[in-house]
Design an enzyme around this catalytic site. Structure first.
Site, PDB file in Angstrom:
ATOM      1  N   HIS A   1      65.380  44.441  63.211  1.00 55.44           N
ATOM      2  CA  HIS A   1      66.316  44.594  64.324  1.00 55.44           C
ATOM      3  C   HIS A   1      67.673  45.093  63.833  1.00 55.44           C
ATOM      4  CE1 HIS A   1      63.994  41.544  67.029  1.00 55.44           C
ATOM      5  NE2 HIS A   1      63.580  42.774  67.207  1.00 55.44           N
TER       6      HIS A   1
ATOM      7  N   ASP B   1      54.448  50.349  62.925  1.00 54.37           N
ATOM      8  CA  ASP B   1      53.221  49.556  62.953  1.00 54.37           C
ATOM      9  C   ASP B   1      52.166  50.113  62.010  1.00 54.37           C
ATOM     10  OD1 ASP B   1      53.522  47.293  64.581  1.00 54.37           O
ATOM     11  OD2 ASP B   1      53.473  48.509  66.388  1.00 54.37           O
TER      12      ASP B   1
ATOM     13  N   CYS C   1      57.413  59.129  65.915  1.00 52.40           N
ATOM     14  CA  CYS C   1      58.468  58.489  66.697  1.00 52.40           C
ATOM     15  C   CYS C   1      58.855  57.128  66.132  1.00 52.40           C
ATOM     16  CB  CYS C   1      58.053  58.338  68.162  1.00 52.40           C
ATOM     17  SG  CYS C   1      56.573  57.341  68.407  1.00 52.40           S
TER      18      CYS C   1
END
Length: 550
Positions: free
Chosen positions: A185, A435, A482
Site C-alpha cells: 500500500h 498477483d 497493468c
C-alpha cells in the site's frame, strides 16, 4: 569522508533530501484499567471504533484513486462486527478494554497472517486501527505523521494507508521503510502522490531522527549525511527526468517510432478526470470494486452504469479498459464473497465470483454495455483471475453478446502458460504483475523476508511475461501490463523489449514512463530485455538492463 549507504528496493523514481522524521509513537497501554462488564466495554469499544472509522471515511472523501480505496477498506475493517466479538470475549475473561482491544487485534492479525497472500497485507491496517482506537479510548493523541517545518524524509518500519494517503508531497519529499515491497500500500499510494520511495531498506531502523538523508527512488539507495555535491548531482538528474515527464505529450513510442500505448489506472470518475489532464492515451485498468465494497446489497444496473459513465465521459474518445469485479480475499463484498474461506488468496475471488453467481456477472456486464452506449470512445472489458481456456471462452462470449471487446487478465501462472489458447477466445490480454508474481513464486508479496522473490524484476516473472507477449504477437492481438511493473520507467522499456504493446500505470507515473521510452530505441529495449532474462536475480537484471538503456 566515508558515506553510509543503505540499500532497499526503489519503487517510485525521484530524489528526496532532508532530515529524517518518523510517525508519532504508538499510544501507550495503561498499566491499570478499571474492570468493565462485557456489554459496557463492548459498547465503549464500538463507539471508539466508529469514531475512528468515520475519520478514515472522511479522509477517503478527500482522497482519490488507490488512497481513497485503502482508506475506505480500513474504515470498513474498523466497523467489523467480528472484531467487536473478539473484544467482548476478552472483556468476559476479565481483561481491561485497552488490553482486550490489543488482544483482539493480535488474534485477528494472526488469522490474516495464516491466510497469507492479500489478507496478510491487512495486518498493517489492523495495527493502525488498534492504535487509533486505543488513543481514542485513553485520550492520547491520535497516531499519525507529524507536519515538519522543513521538507523532510519520512522513515518508518512500515506505514499505515491512513498515514500514507494524507501525505503532503511539499512537506514529505521522500519515503523510506524497512518493510514492504513493490506492491505494498505504501508503494502504491506514494506512486500516486509522486513521492520518491524506497522500501525494504536494511538498517533503516537504526537511523536517528533528524539525520540528513538522500533517498534515491530509482536506485533504491538511502544515503546518510550525503555529500552536498552528490546530492546536487542527483537532484539535477532527477529534475531533468521531471522536466522530460512534464513536457512529454505522447503518443507513446520508442525513439525509432515503435508504438506503445501509455495508459492510466483509475477507479472512479475523479481519478479519470485527473488522468485525462495528462497525455495518456486512455485507461488501461478501470477498477470497478469501489461501487461494491461498501454496499450491503448489490448496486443496481443503473447505479453501476452511472459510475461507469463518469469515467467514459472523462476520457472522451480515448479507450477505456474496464475490469469486472475483482473482489474476494482482502476485498470482501458482503453480498457476494464466501466467508471464512480457509485460504482466501487462493479462493473464490475475481471472475470466480461470476462463475459461482452468473447473475452477478451478467448484471455488471449489462451495466457496462448500457454505459458504453453513451461513450464517445472504445470500451474494452476484461475479467480478473482467469485460470483456464474454458473460462476465457465463457467470458468472451458474454462480452461479445453485448457488443463490447472482450479480454482477460493474466495473473495466474496457468493462464500465462496457456495464453495462446486463451487468446483464441478474447481480443486482448492484460498482465497483472502483482498477483502473477505472488502466485508464480509462492511468496506473500507483503512478507519483508520474501520481497526479493516478488520483485517485478525477477527473471522468471519476465520469462512468463515474454511467453504471454509472444502468444499475443502470434495471434496478432495486443498484450498490456497493468501491474505496478508498468510504473517503473526502466522496467517499462524491458517490457516493451519483451513484446508488450501497452503500459498502464498510475496517472502520476505514466508521463515519466512515456518520456523514458521515447529516449530509447526498440533494439535497446530488446537488448535490455535479454540481459534481464539472463540475470540470476532482480539486482543483476536491473544492472544488465541499465547497460543497454543508459
Amino acid at each position: 569522508m566515508s558515506t553510509t549507504v543503505l540499500h532497499g528496493n526503489g519503487v517510485v523514481p525521484g530524489i528526496g533530501v532532508g532530515p529524517v522524521v518518523r510517525p508519532m509513537p504508538r499510544p501507550e497501554l495503561p498499566q491499570h484499567e478499571e474492570s468493565l462488564d462485557a456489554e459496557t466495554g463492548a459498547e465503549r469499544f464500538s463507539a471508539a471504533a466508529a469514531l475512528v472509522a468515520d475519520r478514515l471515511a472522511a479522509r477517503a472523501e478527500h482522497a482519490s484513486g488507490a488512497a481513497a480505496d485503502v482508506l475506505r477498506a480500513t474504515s470498513s475493517l474498523a466497523r467489523d462486527r467480528g472484531l467487536v466479538e473478539l473484544v467482548r470475549t476478552r472483556l468476559t475473561e476479565g481483561s481491561g478494554i485497552c488490553a482486550s482491544t490489543a488482544g483482539a487485534i493480535e488474534e485477528l492479525s494472526a488469522m490474516f497472517a495464516a491466510a497469507g497472500g492479500l489478507m496478510a497485507e491487512r495486518i498493517t491496517d489492523l495495527e493502525d486501527i488498534r492504535d487509533r482506537v486505543i488513543a481514542e479510548l485513553t485520550g492520547q493523541p491520535e497516531p499519525g505523521i507529524p507536519m515538519p517545518a522543513v521538507a523532510s524524509v519520512l522513515c518508518a518500519g512500515d506505514l499505515a494507508p491512513a498515514d500514507t494517503a494524507g501525505l503532503d508531497p511539499a512537506a514529505i519529499v521522500a519515503i523510506a521503510t524497512s518493510l514492504g515491497g513493490a506492491t505494498s500500500h505504501t508503494t502504491i499510494i506514494a506512486r500516486q502522490l509522486g513521492i520518491p520511495c524506497v522500501v525494504g531498506t536494511d538498517g533503516l531502523d537504526d537511523v536517528a531522527d533528524g539525520t540528513a538523508v538522500l533517498v534515491d527512488g530509482s536506485t533504491g539507495e538511502v544515503i546518510l549525511d550525503p555529500d552536498p555535491d552528490l546530492a546536487r548531482e542527483r537532484q539535477d538528474a532527477a529534475a531533468v527526468a521531471r522536466e522530460a515527464a512534464a513536457t512529454w505529450r505522447g503518443p507513446g513510442a520508442t525513439a525509432d517510432g515503435h508504438a506503445v500505448e501509455i495508459l492510466a489506472n483509475v477507479q472512479d470518475g475523479a481519478g479519470a478526470r485527473k488522468a485525462a489532464e495528462t497525455h495518456v492515451q486512455g485507461v488501461g485498468l478501470f477498477r470497478t470494486e469501489l461501487g461494491f465494497l461498501e454496499r450491503d446489497v448489490e448496486p443496481t444496473v443503473e447505479e453501476q452504469a452511472a459510475v461507469y459513465r463518469e469515467v467514459f465521459a472523462a476520457m472522451g474518445e480515448r479507450k477505456v479498459v474496464i475490469r469486472t469485479l475483482d473482489a474476494g480475499s482482502d476485498k470482501p463484498v458482503s453480498f457476494a464473497t464466501i466467508k471464512d474461506e480457509p485460504n482466501p488468496a487462493l479462493g473464490v475471488r475475481g471472475m470466480r465470483l461470476g462463475l459461482r453467481d452468473e447473475g452477478l456477472m451478467d448484471r455488471q456486464l449489462d451495466a457496462m454495455a448500457l454505459a458504453a452506449e453513451e461513450s464517445p470512445g472504445p470500451v474494452w472489458v476484461m475479467a480478473p483471475m482467469v485460470a483456464a481456456e474454458d473460462e476465457a471462452e465463457w467470458f468472451g462470449a458474454k462480452v461479445r453478446k453485448r457488443g463490447l471487446t472482450p479480454g482477460v487478465m493474466i495473473e495466474v501462472p496457468s493462464a500465462a502458460l496457456h495464453a495462446d489458447r486463451i487468446l483464441r477466445h478474447v481480443d486482448f490480454v492484460s498482465i497483472g504483475t502483482n498477483d502473477l508474481s505472488q502466485y508464480a513464486f509462492a511468496a506473500d508479496r507483503m512478507a519483508p523476508s520474501l520481497a526479493r522473490l516478488t520483485d517485478p524484476w525477477q527473471p522468471a516473472l519476465l520469462e512468463l511475461i515474454q511467453r504471454v507477449a509472444q502468444a499475443g504477437h502470434d495471434a496478432g492481438k495486443p498484450v498490456g501490463v497493468c501491474g505496478e511493473a508498468a510504473a517503473d520507467p526502466q522496467l517499462g522499456c524491458v517490457l516493451v523489449g519483451l513484446g508488450v504493446t501497452s503500459l498502464s500505470a498510475a496517472a502520476t507515473a505514466a508521463p515519466l514512463v512515456g518520456a523514458t521510452l521515447s529516449g530509447v530505441t526498440l533494439r535497446a529495449c530488446q537488448a535490455a530485455a535479454q540481459a534481464a532474462l539472463r540475470a540470476k536475480g532482480p539486482a543483476e537484471a536491473r544492472e544488465g538492463a541499465a547497460e543497454h538503456l543508459g
